[in-house]
Design a protein around this motif. Structure first.
Motif, mmCIF file in Angstrom:
data_model
loop_
_atom_site.group_PDB
_atom_site.id
_atom_site.type_symbol
_atom_site.label_atom_id
_atom_site.label_comp_id
_atom_site.label_asym_id
_atom_site.label_seq_id
_atom_site.Cartn_x
_atom_site.Cartn_y
_atom_site.Cartn_z
ATOM 1 N N ALA A 44 0.847 -1.203 0.000
ATOM 2 C CA ALA A 44 0.000 0.000 0.000
ATOM 3 C C ALA A 44 0.878 1.248 0.000
ATOM 4 O O ALA A 44 1.834 1.356 0.771
ATOM 5 N N VAL A 45 0.568 2.184 -0.877
ATOM 6 C CA VAL A 45 1.381 3.395 -1.059
ATOM 7 C C VAL A 45 0.529 4.631 -0.782
ATOM 8 O O VAL A 45 -0.593 4.753 -1.287
ATOM 9 N N HIS A 46 1.074 5.526 0.029
ATOM 10 C CA HIS A 46 0.361 6.769 0.328
ATOM 11 C C HIS A 46 0.624 7.789 -0.772
ATOM 12 O O HIS A 46 1.756 8.039 -1.146
ATOM 13 N N ASN A 47 -0.443 8.345 -1.297
ATOM 14 C CA ASN A 47 -0.307 9.331 -2.368
ATOM 15 C C ASN A 47 -1.515 10.260 -2.360
ATOM 16 O O ASN A 47 -2.663 9.803 -2.426
ATOM 17 N N ASP A 48 -1.243 11.544 -2.249
ATOM 18 C CA ASP A 48 -2.283 12.572 -2.350
ATOM 19 C C ASP A 48 -3.418 12.325 -1.359
ATOM 20 O O ASP A 48 -4.601 12.415 -1.705
ATOM 21 N N GLY A 49 -3.049 11.978 -0.123
ATOM 22 C CA GLY A 49 -4.041 11.841 0.937
ATOM 23 C C GLY A 49 -4.742 10.503 1.007
ATOM 24 O O GLY A 49 -5.638 10.313 1.836
ATOM 25 N N ALA A 50 -4.369 9.561 0.160
ATOM 26 C CA ALA A 50 -5.024 8.254 0.170
ATOM 27 C C ALA A 50 -3.971 7.155 0.100
ATOM 28 O O ALA A 50 -2.829 7.384 -0.303
ATOM 29 N N TYR A 51 -4.375 5.945 0.489
ATOM 30 C CA TYR A 51 -3.501 4.785 0.384
ATOM 31 C C TYR A 51 -3.985 3.914 -0.767
ATOM 32 O O TYR A 51 -5.139 3.477 -0.782
ATOM 33 N N PHE A 52 -3.097 3.689 -1.727
ATOM 34 C CA PHE A 52 -3.427 2.889 -2.909
ATOM 35 C C PHE A 52 -2.814 1.503 -2.747
ATOM 36 O O PHE A 52 -1.619 1.367 -2.498
ATOM 37 N N ALA A 53 -3.644 0.496 -2.904
ATOM 38 C CA ALA A 53 -3.200 -0.890 -2.753
ATOM 39 C C ALA A 53 -3.154 -1.573 -4.110
ATOM 40 O O ALA A 53 -3.874 -1.196 -5.038
ATOM 41 N N PRO A 54 -2.321 -2.609 -4.261
ATOM 42 C CA PRO A 54 -2.289 -3.362 -5.519
ATOM 43 C C PRO A 54 -3.593 -4.122 -5.716
ATOM 44 O O PRO A 54 -4.285 -4.445 -4.749
ATOM 45 N N ASN A 55 -3.926 -4.387 -6.966
ATOM 46 C CA ASN A 55 -5.157 -5.127 -7.237
ATOM 47 C C ASN A 55 -4.949 -6.361 -8.122
ATOM 48 O O ASN A 55 -5.886 -7.108 -8.371
ATOM 49 N N ILE A 56 -3.724 -6.564 -8.600
ATOM 50 C CA ILE A 56 -3.422 -7.729 -9.428
ATOM 51 C C ILE A 56 -2.394 -8.585 -8.693
ATOM 52 O O ILE A 56 -1.313 -8.099 -8.334
ATOM 53 N N PHE A 57 -2.745 -9.841 -8.459
ATOM 54 C CA PHE A 57 -1.899 -10.717 -7.646
ATOM 55 C C PHE A 57 -1.648 -12.042 -8.375
ATOM 56 O O PHE A 57 -2.555 -12.598 -8.993
ATOM 57 N N VAL A 58 -0.408 -12.518 -8.268
ATOM 58 C CA VAL A 58 -0.050 -13.846 -8.744
ATOM 59 C C VAL A 58 0.486 -14.617 -7.547
ATOM 60 O O VAL A 58 1.463 -14.209 -6.925
ATOM 61 N N ILE A 59 -0.173 -15.726 -7.232
ATOM 62 C CA ILE A 59 0.251 -16.562 -6.114
ATOM 63 C C ILE A 59 1.022 -17.751 -6.671
ATOM 64 O O ILE A 59 0.467 -18.552 -7.429
ATOM 65 N N GLU A 60 2.286 -17.845 -6.314
ATOM 66 C CA GLU A 60 3.145 -18.906 -6.817
ATOM 67 C C GLU A 60 3.220 -20.031 -5.796
ATOM 68 O O GLU A 60 3.476 -19.797 -4.613
ATOM 69 N N LEU A 61 2.997 -21.245 -6.263
ATOM 70 C CA LEU A 61 2.989 -22.431 -5.415
ATOM 71 C C LEU A 61 4.002 -23.448 -5.921
ATOM 72 O O LEU A 61 4.284 -23.511 -7.123
ATOM 73 N N GLY A 62 4.512 -24.265 -5.018
ATOM 74 C CA GLY A 62 5.365 -25.375 -5.410
ATOM 75 C C GLY A 62 4.545 -26.444 -6.114
ATOM 76 O O GLY A 62 3.307 -26.418 -6.113
ATOM 77 N N VAL A 63 5.207 -27.408 -6.710
ATOM 78 C CA VAL A 63 4.540 -28.424 -7.524
ATOM 79 C C VAL A 63 3.505 -29.205 -6.725
ATOM 80 O O VAL A 63 2.360 -29.384 -7.163
ATOM 81 N N THR A 64 3.868 -29.667 -5.534
ATOM 82 C CA THR A 64 2.944 -30.473 -4.729
ATOM 83 C C THR A 64 1.696 -29.689 -4.359
ATOM 84 O O THR A 64 0.569 -30.167 -4.507
ATOM 85 N N ASP A 65 1.890 -28.451 -3.873
ATOM 86 C CA ASP A 65 0.746 -27.640 -3.470
ATOM 87 C C ASP A 65 -0.109 -27.253 -4.671
ATOM 88 O O ASP A 65 -1.344 -27.239 -4.591
ATOM 89 N N TYR A 66 0.537 -26.934 -5.786
ATOM 90 C CA TYR A 66 -0.217 -26.536 -6.989
ATOM 91 C C TYR A 66 -1.087 -27.702 -7.473
ATOM 92 O O TYR A 66 -2.273 -27.521 -7.774
ATOM 93 N N ASN A 67 -0.512 -28.888 -7.519
ATOM 94 C CA ASN A 67 -1.270 -30.048 -7.979
ATOM 95 C C ASN A 67 -2.410 -30.385 -7.024
ATOM 96 O O ASN A 67 -3.513 -30.770 -7.451
ATOM 97 N N ARG A 68 -2.157 -30.262 -5.722
ATOM 98 C CA ARG A 68 -3.195 -30.588 -4.738
ATOM 99 C C ARG A 68 -4.382 -29.637 -4.836
ATOM 100 O O ARG A 68 -5.538 -30.039 -4.650
ATOM 101 N N LEU A 69 -4.105 -28.354 -5.120
ATOM 102 C CA LEU A 69 -5.167 -27.345 -5.155
ATOM 103 C C LEU A 69 -5.705 -27.084 -6.562
ATOM 104 O O LEU A 69 -6.628 -26.282 -6.732
ATOM 105 N N SER A 70 -5.145 -27.743 -7.571
ATOM 106 C CA SER A 70 -5.479 -27.419 -8.966
ATOM 107 C C SER A 70 -6.975 -27.519 -9.252
ATOM 108 O O SER A 70 -7.533 -26.710 -9.998
ATOM 109 N N THR A 71 -7.651 -28.488 -8.653
ATOM 110 C CA THR A 71 -9.086 -28.664 -8.886
ATOM 111 C C THR A 71 -9.889 -27.483 -8.370
ATOM 112 O O THR A 71 -10.974 -27.180 -8.875
ATOM 113 N N TYR A 72 -9.345 -26.792 -7.373
ATOM 114 C CA TYR A 72 -10.098 -25.740 -6.701
ATOM 115 C C TYR A 72 -9.643 -24.333 -7.069
ATOM 116 O O TYR A 72 -10.161 -23.356 -6.540
ATOM 117 N N LEU A 73 -8.669 -24.196 -7.969
ATOM 118 C CA LEU A 73 -8.043 -22.896 -8.181
ATOM 119 C C LEU A 73 -9.015 -21.815 -8.648
ATOM 120 O O LEU A 73 -8.928 -20.669 -8.217
#
Length: 237
Positions: A44-73
């Motif tokens: 979050a970055v303060h600018n012109d009286g407000a705090y701006f937060a990121p809105n695009i996220f990439v969550i990186e997982l290891g192979v085991t976790d990615y495969n386990r959660l792949s059905t639910y992603l």
């Protein structure tokens, strides 16, 4: 809001710089929600009286976790999108577009370790329609128990743990605010999942659980938590 002082920030980078976990177990979805909230606060970055937060996220997982959660992603992405939007609203952060969350597999990450990368950008999609029964489609670890765990201070004050992630500190952004000069502004967090975990947020004076100084520790019925001059007891119900 949510910004640490210089010392706390340096410690936080050392301990939690990439949201890596020391756990050897697989990642639980509720921990991704905790990491997402931390990433929002961190970027979050303060600018012109407000705090701006990121809105695009990439969550990186290891192979085991990615495969386990792949059905639910897909469903998990929608659920975490709602978490991000609600959290930004609660913290009064400004977003440049509706939150967008995607997942990527990284073979270099070990099981139980994840990384979140974020940026800001214009919305590429409208707010999704979240299925109110979505939790029924997610892994059982996302489901909440019917009982409400709590922390109890030595003076009898009770602090119910009603959120997936509860932050304890003396700052205004903490969910549980405790006036104690030995406690950092966002000292530690309680994460509810299959197990209940305490995570120190790079605090200046550290956190002690059941007599042992801990960065991360599992809480059990009656666990004693000491931060600064404050002692809290964990109660599962």
């Amino acid at each position: 809001m949510g910004l640490l002082n210089n010392l706390e920030q340096r410690l936080d980078k050392i301990v939690n710089g990439s949201f890596s976990k020391a756990f050897k177990s697989e990642i639980e979805p509720v921990e991704l929600a905790a990491g997402l909230q931390q990433e929002i606060d961190r970027q979050a970055v303060h600018n012109d009286g407000a705090y701006f937060a990121p809105n695009i996220f990439v969550i990186e997982l290891g192979v085991t976790d990615y495969n386990r959660l792949s059905t639910y992603l897909d469903n998990l992405s929608n659920e975490l999108t709602a978490v991000a939007n609600t959290y930004c609203t609660e913290q009064r952060y400004t977003l440049r577009g509706w939150p967008q969350i995607s997942f990527a597999e990284d073979a270099d990450l070990e099981t139980g370790v994840f990384r979140i990368r974020s940026t800001s950008g214009a919305a590429r999609q409208a707010a999704p329609q979240i299925n109110p029964d979505l939790t029924a489609q997610l892994p059982p670890v996302v489901m909440r128990t019917m009982t409400t765990p709590k922390l109890v201070a030595t003076n009898g004050t009770e602090y119910p743990l009603t959120q997936s992630v509860t932050t304890i500190g003396r700052g205004e952004v903490a969910d549980i605010q405790i006036e104690d000069p030995g406690i950092s502004r966002t000292h530690c967090s309680i994460v509810l999942g299959t197990n209940v975990m305490l995570r120190d947020n790079g605090s200046t004076n550290g956190t002690v659980v059941d007599g042992v100084r801990a960065t991360e520790a599992e809480l059990h019925e009656g666990s004693i938590i000491k931060l600064g001059a404050t002692t809290l007891t964990y109660k599962s119900a």
